[in-house]
Design a protein around this motif. Sequence first.
Motif, PDB file in Angstrom:
ATOM      1  N   ALA A  97      19.499 -10.102  27.439  1.00  0.00           N
ATOM      2  CA  ALA A  97      19.711  -9.670  26.051  1.00  0.00           C
ATOM      3  C   ALA A  97      18.939 -10.560  25.079  1.00  0.00           C
ATOM      4  N   ASP A  98      18.987 -11.871  25.311  1.00  0.00           N
ATOM      5  CA  ASP A  98      18.263 -12.799  24.440  1.00  0.00           C
ATOM      6  C   ASP A  98      16.760 -12.536  24.500  1.00  0.00           C
ATOM      7  N   ALA A  99      16.245 -12.322  25.711  1.00  0.00           N
ATOM      8  CA  ALA A  99      14.812 -12.073  25.866  1.00  0.00           C
ATOM      9  C   ALA A  99      14.416 -10.748  25.220  1.00  0.00           C
ATOM     10  N   ALA A 100      15.265  -9.737  25.343  1.00  0.00           N
ATOM     11  CA  ALA A 100      14.959  -8.431  24.762  1.00  0.00           C
ATOM     12  C   ALA A 100      14.873  -8.516  23.248  1.00  0.00           C
ATOM     13  N   ARG A 101      15.737  -9.288  22.625  1.00  0.00           N
ATOM     14  CA  ARG A 101      15.716  -9.427  21.172  1.00  0.00           C
ATOM     15  C   ARG A 101      14.443 -10.142  20.690  1.00  0.00           C
ATOM     16  N   GLN A 102      13.847 -10.930  21.573  1.00  0.00           N
ATOM     17  CA  GLN A 102      12.616 -11.639  21.202  1.00  0.00           C
ATOM     18  C   GLN A 102      11.388 -10.741  21.291  1.00  0.00           C
ATOM     19  N   GLY A 103      11.540  -9.580  21.892  1.00  0.00           N
ATOM     20  CA  GLY A 103      10.421  -8.658  22.034  1.00  0.00           C
ATOM     21  C   GLY A 103       9.810  -8.760  23.416  1.00  0.00           C
ATOM     22  N   LEU A 109      10.066  -4.383  27.812  1.00  0.00           N
ATOM     23  CA  LEU A 109      11.441  -4.359  28.287  1.00  0.00           C
ATOM     24  C   LEU A 109      11.508  -4.131  29.796  1.00  0.00           C
ATOM     25  N   ALA A 110      10.679  -3.244  30.323  1.00  0.00           N
ATOM     26  CA  ALA A 110      10.687  -2.988  31.766  1.00  0.00           C
ATOM     27  C   ALA A 110      10.363  -4.262  32.541  1.00  0.00           C
ATOM     28  N   GLU A 111       9.435  -5.055  32.027  1.00  0.00           N
ATOM     29  CA  GLU A 111       9.083  -6.310  32.696  1.00  0.00           C
ATOM     30  C   GLU A 111      10.225  -7.307  32.615  1.00  0.00           C
ATOM     31  N   LEU A 112      10.891  -7.361  31.466  1.00  0.00           N
ATOM     32  CA  LEU A 112      12.031  -8.269  31.318  1.00  0.00           C
ATOM     33  C   LEU A 112      13.160  -7.882  32.273  1.00  0.00           C
ATOM     34  N   GLU A 113      13.406  -6.593  32.412  1.00  0.00           N
ATOM     35  CA  GLU A 113      14.454  -6.134  33.328  1.00  0.00           C
ATOM     36  C   GLU A 113      14.081  -6.449  34.778  1.00  0.00           C
ATOM     37  N   ALA A 114      12.828  -6.230  35.130  1.00  0.00           N
ATOM     38  CA  ALA A 114      12.381  -6.535  36.491  1.00  0.00           C
ATOM     39  C   ALA A 114      12.502  -8.028  36.777  1.00  0.00           C
ATOM     40  N   ALA A 174      13.768  -3.055  21.457  1.00  0.00           N
ATOM     41  CA  ALA A 174      14.994  -3.811  21.720  1.00  0.00           C
ATOM     42  C   ALA A 174      15.226  -4.926  20.724  1.00  0.00           C
ATOM     43  N   ARG A 175      14.333  -5.058  19.740  1.00  0.00           N
ATOM     44  CA  ARG A 175      14.504  -6.130  18.758  1.00  0.00           C
ATOM     45  C   ARG A 175      15.488  -5.762  17.659  1.00  0.00           C
ATOM     46  N   SER A 176      15.943  -4.512  17.630  1.00  0.00           N
ATOM     47  CA  SER A 176      16.891  -4.103  16.598  1.00  0.00           C
ATOM     48  C   SER A 176      17.785  -3.006  17.149  1.00  0.00           C
ATOM     49  N   GLY A 177      18.817  -2.684  16.404  1.00  0.00           N
ATOM     50  CA  GLY A 177      19.725  -1.622  16.814  1.00  0.00           C
ATOM     51  C   GLY A 177      20.910  -2.153  17.591  1.00  0.00           C
ATOM     52  N   VAL A 228      18.753  -2.873  29.631  1.00  0.00           N
ATOM     53  CA  VAL A 228      19.155  -2.824  28.227  1.00  0.00           C
ATOM     54  C   VAL A 228      19.111  -1.374  27.779  1.00  0.00           C
ATOM     55  N   ARG A 229      20.194  -0.906  27.176  1.00  0.00           N
ATOM     56  CA  ARG A 229      20.280   0.486  26.737  1.00  0.00           C
ATOM     57  C   ARG A 229      20.868   0.551  25.326  1.00  0.00           C
ATOM     58  N   GLN A 230      20.673   1.706  24.697  1.00  0.00           N
ATOM     59  CA  GLN A 230      21.307   1.972  23.412  1.00  0.00           C
ATOM     60  C   GLN A 230      22.801   2.241  23.637  1.00  0.00           C
ATOM     61  N   ARG A 231      23.619   1.677  22.781  1.00  0.00           N
ATOM     62  CA  ARG A 231      25.066   1.881  22.940  1.00  0.00           C
ATOM     63  C   ARG A 231      25.465   3.348  22.743  1.00  0.00           C
TER      64      ARG A 231
END
Length: 288
Positions: A211-217, A220-225, A255-258, A243-246
């Motif tokens: 989650a922290d990494a996703a907010r940094q930009g 996303l697929a690479e961060l999840e992998a 993923a930096r907002s919302g 990471v998904r939309q609620r």
Amino acid sequence: MQIVQTIAELRSALASRGRPAFVPTMGNLHEGHLSLIRLARQHGDVTVASIFVNRLQFLPHEDFDSYPRTFDADCAKLEAEGCDIVFAPKEKDLYPEAQTFKVQADPLLADILEGHFRPGFFTGVCTVVMKLFQAVFATTGGGVAVFGKKDYQQIMVIRRMVQQFAMPIEILGADTARAGSGLALSSRNGYLSDEQRVQAMALSQALKTLADAARQGGNLAELEAQAMADLRAKGWEPDYLTVRQRSNLLSPADARSGELVALGAARIGAHAVNGQAGGTRLIDNLEF
């Protein structure tokens, strides 16, 4: 506290008792379940808990037969929390004939994540919850049902079902109860050794890191992998870390907002048994 077994007995016990607040469980209760009872008591005139291990939501290779059944201890805990009625049907009481009519959830929501790795799971969940809701609420004009947010996707599926069938039931989601270590409380934690309970903290930590990494930009697929690879390196066998939309559990454009949620499912102590994945499968999530 009154314990009833049949739907007829339950409806009789609820007669003239006002608005029910209902907590469905599969038993083997822990503090997380009890926190749901405490929340339910704030939102209804009569508090009802069910104890039923639902065969329909277990895949053939899963732990239906070995799932812990601790009925007497469960009832003692519920009574101590002020629960008014325990609905404890036998399988023949809830399914007196083969359940050929089933509730099929929207595949856009139910066939991803848990539904992808456990095909048919949400059909089993929706079918039993629909039947339990009919047992509790059909003669009371509606009420409240309380579920834990640890089963994040499950709450979303049930909310959609209630909405689309215009059921007069308010679905309350309670925050995930956690041990002091941060481990999400789960009946399946009982399968863990003391060493594995310490190791199990890695799942919630992995979700926070993701989650922290996703907010940094970044991609996303690479961060999840990378999150999957890091957890696998610690001896886990992850199904997903994502990471998904609620609002709809779809991947976000940015993923930096919302309002987002990081969700994960993984097996700890995983090893193959007769061609099936072994170990204890844990799930967790983190809203951010």
